[in-house]
Design a protein around this motif. Structure first.
Motif, short mmCIF file in Angstrom:
data_model
loop_
_atom_site.label_atom_id
_atom_site.label_comp_id
_atom_site.label_asym_id
_atom_site.label_seq_id
_atom_site.Cartn_x
_atom_site.Cartn_y
_atom_site.Cartn_z
N MET A 159 -2.85 -26.58 16.29
CA MET A 159 -2.42 -25.41 15.54
C MET A 159 -1.06 -24.92 16.00
N ASN A 160 -0.22 -24.65 15.02
CA ASN A 160 1.09 -24.09 15.30
C ASN A 160 0.95 -22.58 15.55
N TYR A 161 1.74 -22.08 16.51
CA TYR A 161 1.66 -20.65 16.82
C TYR A 161 1.90 -19.78 15.59
N SER A 162 2.84 -20.22 14.73
CA SER A 162 3.20 -19.36 13.59
C SER A 162 2.11 -19.30 12.53
N GLU A 163 1.11 -20.13 12.65
CA GLU A 163 -0.01 -20.06 11.69
C GLU A 163 -1.12 -19.10 12.16
N MET A 164 -0.98 -18.62 13.40
CA MET A 164 -2.03 -17.75 13.93
C MET A 164 -1.82 -16.30 13.54
N ASP A 165 -2.91 -15.59 13.31
CA ASP A 165 -2.83 -14.15 13.11
C ASP A 165 -2.81 -13.49 14.49
N THR A 166 -1.63 -13.10 14.91
CA THR A 166 -1.50 -12.58 16.28
C THR A 166 -1.41 -11.06 16.32
N ALA A 167 -1.59 -10.41 15.16
CA ALA A 167 -1.45 -8.95 15.14
C ALA A 167 -2.40 -8.31 16.14
N TYR A 168 -3.54 -8.91 16.36
CA TYR A 168 -4.48 -8.34 17.30
C TYR A 168 -4.77 -9.24 18.48
N CYS A 169 -3.75 -9.90 18.96
CA CYS A 169 -3.89 -10.66 20.19
C CYS A 169 -4.06 -9.69 21.36
N SER A 170 -4.33 -10.21 22.54
CA SER A 170 -4.58 -9.36 23.70
C SER A 170 -3.36 -8.52 24.08
N ILE A 171 -2.16 -9.02 23.81
CA ILE A 171 -0.97 -8.22 24.10
C ILE A 171 -0.94 -7.00 23.18
N GLY A 172 -1.18 -7.24 21.89
CA GLY A 172 -1.18 -6.15 20.92
C GLY A 172 -2.26 -5.11 21.23
N ARG A 173 -3.44 -5.58 21.60
CA ARG A 173 -4.52 -4.64 21.93
C ARG A 173 -4.16 -3.79 23.14
N THR A 174 -3.57 -4.42 24.13
CA THR A 174 -3.23 -3.67 25.34
C THR A 174 -2.13 -2.65 25.06
N VAL A 175 -1.13 -3.07 24.26
CA VAL A 175 -0.06 -2.13 23.90
C VAL A 175 -0.65 -0.96 23.11
N ASP A 176 -1.61 -1.24 22.22
CA ASP A 176 -2.27 -0.15 21.49
C ASP A 176 -2.95 0.82 22.45
N GLU A 177 -3.57 0.28 23.48
CA GLU A 177 -4.34 1.14 24.38
C GLU A 177 -3.47 1.94 25.34
N ILE A 178 -2.40 1.33 25.84
CA ILE A 178 -1.62 2.01 26.90
C ILE A 178 -0.16 2.22 26.54
N PHE B 282 14.31 -13.42 11.18
CA PHE B 282 13.86 -12.09 10.75
C PHE B 282 12.64 -12.18 9.84
N SER B 283 12.73 -13.00 8.79
CA SER B 283 11.63 -13.03 7.81
C SER B 283 10.36 -13.63 8.41
N ASP B 284 10.50 -14.57 9.34
CA ASP B 284 9.31 -15.16 9.98
C ASP B 284 8.64 -14.14 10.91
N ILE B 285 9.46 -13.40 11.66
CA ILE B 285 8.90 -12.37 12.55
C ILE B 285 8.18 -11.32 11.71
N GLN B 286 8.85 -10.94 10.62
CA GLN B 286 8.27 -9.90 9.75
C GLN B 286 6.91 -10.34 9.20
N GLU B 287 6.87 -11.55 8.68
CA GLU B 287 5.63 -12.06 8.11
C GLU B 287 4.54 -12.16 9.19
N HIS B 288 4.97 -12.60 10.38
CA HIS B 288 3.97 -12.91 11.39
C HIS B 288 3.32 -11.68 12.00
N ILE B 289 4.08 -10.60 12.16
CA ILE B 289 3.43 -9.44 12.77
C ILE B 289 3.13 -8.34 11.76
#
Lengths: 157, 157
Positions: free
Chosen positions: A1-20, B39-46
């Protein structure tokens, strides 16, 4: 899997930033880590309004990072203090990583405001990356990401 | 000097939080670290609006964390991408410390969304605390803070 195909909006970094990530949260944790535990002492020390501090502390208690504890002061009045939970104590590595960066890139010309020393030997403490086989890892060029069980593809989000 | 007598409002932790604490900032750095640079890839991804992303990227360029670079794509149109400066690359330890915490305390029941492996040996990478004499440091109980050249007393603030 390519990184850019992953839904990373709620990865562990994002969750931690949300919390703290909210302002003041990490500074409150820093104070409690350094032994400043009473509401009024924290307030005085970081220069924050009572209402904002109360809101942030409520958030930290709700997230299981701080616990409120009643103790009796010398005058036998019942007073409250805040202590870190085990989860709260685990934020310490993040605090030191932030401090290392700030010392290196954002300190005033005269130098950092404090140093963190290992009690046992007096040497300075810093955050580094290692792998579980014990190798020191120097930055993102030496790692690769692989998909974990909680991953989702972007198209499935 | 007692910690509570120090003016810590602008310690290195506070400065770093000021610089990178705003929402999205660290997620943008994470994307660029993982090779998502346009820019557009970052935007789409997050999943962030163009206007917010533009504002955050301007901030990151102004702070010397990202650099804009022109390159030619396959079709020979001039396009822009963002790369990390040396200062930006130094944020990687913070990202991994945040990720470790999120993996441990905030991951979904099925587990973390990704693992970060050491390319050389395949073992998982994490952030730890060590002192300059090479000892592993387990949390704030094993350290002491001492005043640095940039410190100020609270009364002198």
């Amino acid at each position: 899997m390519n990184y850019s195909e992953m839904d990373t909006a709620y990865c562990s970094i994002g969750r931690t930033v949300d919390e703290i990530g909210e302002s003041w949260i990490l500074l409150i944790v820093r104070e409690v880590t350094m032994g400043v535990r009473r509401f009024s002492d924290i307030q005085e020390h970081i220069g924050i309004s009572r209402s904002v501090l109360a809101k942030r502390i409520d958030h930290l208690v709700a997230e299981g990072i701080l616990e409120s504890r009643v103790y009796r002061s010398e005058g036998h009045r019942r007073r409250n203090e805040y202590v870190l939970t085990e989860k709260g104590s685990a934020l310490y590595t993040i605090l030191i990583a932030l401090r290392d960066y700030g010392d290196r890139y954002l300190a005033p010309p005269e130098g950092p405001s404090s140093f963190t020393l290992h009690k046992d030997c007096g040497a300075e403490v810093r955050a580094i990356l290692v792998c579980d086989a014990g190798h020191v890892v120097n930055g993102s060029g030496e790692v690769e990401g692989v998909r974990g069980p909680g991953s989702k593809l972007l198209s499935a989000a």
